[in-house]
Enzyme design. Structure first.
Site, PDB file in Angstrom:
ATOM      1  N   ASP A  34       0.837  -1.185   0.000  1.00 46.18           N
ATOM      2  CA  ASP A  34       0.000   0.000   0.000  1.00 46.18           C
ATOM      3  C   ASP A  34       0.880   1.246   0.000  1.00 46.18           C
ATOM      4  O   ASP A  34       1.738   1.407   0.861  1.00 46.18           O
ATOM      5  CB  ASP A  34      -0.901   0.010   1.238  1.00 46.18           C
ATOM      6  CG  ASP A  34      -1.715   1.283   1.323  1.00 46.18           C
ATOM      7  OD1 ASP A  34      -2.542   1.502   0.424  1.00 46.18           O
ATOM      8  OD2 ASP A  34      -1.515   2.079   2.265  1.00 46.18           O
ATOM      9  N   GLU A 118      -1.607  -1.511  -5.948  1.00 50.45           N
ATOM     10  CA  GLU A 118      -2.755  -0.760  -6.427  1.00 50.45           C
ATOM     11  C   GLU A 118      -2.476  -0.232  -7.815  1.00 50.45           C
ATOM     12  O   GLU A 118      -1.364   0.202  -8.111  1.00 50.45           O
ATOM     13  CB  GLU A 118      -3.031   0.426  -5.499  1.00 50.45           C
ATOM     14  CG  GLU A 118      -3.978   0.090  -4.392  1.00 50.45           C
ATOM     15  CD  GLU A 118      -4.255   1.308  -3.543  1.00 50.45           C
ATOM     16  OE1 GLU A 118      -5.378   1.447  -3.081  1.00 50.45           O
ATOM     17  OE2 GLU A 118      -3.338   2.113  -3.358  1.00 50.45           O
ATOM     18  N   CYS A 170     -12.714  -3.622   6.155  1.00 52.42           N
ATOM     19  CA  CYS A 170     -11.953  -4.412   7.117  1.00 52.42           C
ATOM     20  C   CYS A 170     -11.377  -5.627   6.386  1.00 52.42           C
ATOM     21  O   CYS A 170     -12.106  -6.374   5.746  1.00 52.42           O
ATOM     22  CB  CYS A 170     -12.849  -4.861   8.269  1.00 52.42           C
ATOM     23  SG  CYS A 170     -12.021  -5.972   9.412  1.00 52.42           S
ATOM     24  N   CYS A 173     -12.971  -9.032   8.156  1.00 50.42           N
ATOM     25  CA  CYS A 173     -14.358  -9.497   7.995  1.00 50.42           C
ATOM     26  C   CYS A 173     -15.034  -8.907   6.755  1.00 50.42           C
ATOM     27  O   CYS A 173     -16.124  -9.325   6.387  1.00 50.42           O
ATOM     28  CB  CYS A 173     -15.179  -9.171   9.246  1.00 50.42           C
ATOM     29  SG  CYS A 173     -15.500  -7.415   9.467  1.00 50.42           S
ATOM     30  N   CYS A 188     -11.964  -2.375  13.880  1.00 45.88           N
ATOM     31  CA  CYS A 188     -13.248  -2.837  13.350  1.00 45.88           C
ATOM     32  C   CYS A 188     -14.241  -3.102  14.483  1.00 45.88           C
ATOM     33  O   CYS A 188     -13.989  -3.932  15.349  1.00 45.88           O
ATOM     34  CB  CYS A 188     -13.026  -4.109  12.528  1.00 45.88           C
ATOM     35  SG  CYS A 188     -14.567  -4.702  11.816  1.00 45.88           S
ATOM     36  N   CYS A 191     -15.758  -7.029  13.976  1.00 45.77           N
ATOM     37  CA  CYS A 191     -15.060  -8.272  14.337  1.00 45.77           C
ATOM     38  C   CYS A 191     -13.940  -8.037  15.344  1.00 45.77           C
ATOM     39  O   CYS A 191     -13.297  -8.977  15.804  1.00 45.77           O
ATOM     40  CB  CYS A 191     -14.504  -8.952  13.092  1.00 45.77           C
ATOM     41  SG  CYS A 191     -13.107  -8.074  12.362  1.00 45.77           S
ATOM     42  N   ASP A 198      -2.539   1.416   7.089  1.00 43.70           N
ATOM     43  CA  ASP A 198      -1.921   1.034   5.820  1.00 43.70           C
ATOM     44  C   ASP A 198      -1.739  -0.483   5.703  1.00 43.70           C
ATOM     45  O   ASP A 198      -1.819  -1.045   4.613  1.00 43.70           O
ATOM     46  CB  ASP A 198      -0.569   1.728   5.648  1.00 43.70           C
ATOM     47  CG  ASP A 198      -0.723   3.248   5.580  1.00 43.70           C
ATOM     48  OD1 ASP A 198      -1.809   3.711   5.198  1.00 43.70           O
ATOM     49  OD2 ASP A 198       0.242   3.949   5.922  1.00 43.70           O
TER      50      ASP A 198
END
Ligand SMILES: [Zn+2]
Length: 227
Positions: A34, A118, A170, A173, A188, A191, A198
């Site tokens: 990332d 990406e 997330c 999950c 999150c 979960c 990152d």
């Protein structure tokens, strides 16, 4: 073969038709990268690569020389001198950046069996010089080029995924966890998964690359089934 003139002299370039191939043992590791503002990249194990210090330093130096050039008078000898100095500095900076990007890309490729990144359409970004806002963008561009080259040399797939929701969802999950740019930690509520922002994004990038791959596999199978 071609001869090119640069600020510090003439160069001869040779183009040779040769497929470079290197042997690589399987590492059993896959990773997603990332690109962030604070780090050059974060991978899905949470390893963060700093933006190299020399990038900022070089940027300042180039700006200084640029200012010096703009203060000289058109057509003067001083202007010619200042332009040469700036040209040589640009050359040095881009070589240093290129060398760094090449070594880092080789390291990433050799330590993984699959790399996900990406798809930032960086080519278009750099083509437009006004948008190529900082030297670190250029470093990322070089890194991506070397990554693709090393991928071919070592036979490691590099998969580019669309950047949608990689930072918001997330990675554990799949639920959406809205964050502003200043929220550095992903927490999150669904979960309970907590990770660096990152790192969570890097895990989503890898996940979405693997999904892309498995979709392709099913496509192939269904086509084979039809035949
Ligand atoms: Zn979750």
């Amino acid at each position: 073969m071609r001869v090119i003139r640069k600020y510090n002299g003439y160069y001869t370039q040779f183009l040779i038709d040769y497929e470079r191939e290197e042997k690589k043992e399987l590492t059993g590791k896959q990773t997603g990268l990332d690109v962030g503002l604070n780090y050059f990249y974060t991978d899905c194990s949470g390893n963060q690569i700093d933006n190299p210090r020399f990038l900022r330093k070089d940027e300042r130096k180039l700006k200084k020389l640029q200012r010096r050039l703009s203060r000289t008078q058109k057509g003067s000898q001083n202007r010619q001198k200042a332009r040469n100095k700036l040209g040589r500095a640009h050359l040095k900076v881009s070589r240093r950046r290129n060398d760094w990007a090449c070594k880092l890309a080789q390291h990433v490729i050799r330590s993984n069996d699959l790399v996900a990144v990406e798809n930032l359409r960086i080519r278009n970004m750099v083509k437009n010089h006004h948008l190529a806002k900082s030297i670190s963008d250029a470093a990322w561009y070089r890194f991506r080029e070397w990554l693709e080259y090393m991928a071919r040399v070592y036979g490691v797939p590099v998969i580019a995924v669309e950047p949608a929701y990689t930072s918001q969802n997330c990675s554990n999950c799949g639920e959406k966890v809205v964050k502003t740019l200043s929220t550095r930690t992903h927490e999150c509520p669904h979960c309970g998964y907590i990770a660096d922002r990152d790192e969570n994004a890097a895990r989503n990038i890898l996940k979405s690359a693997l999904k892309q791959l498995s979709n392709k596999e099913t496509d192939k199978k269904s086509i084979n089934g039809l035949i």
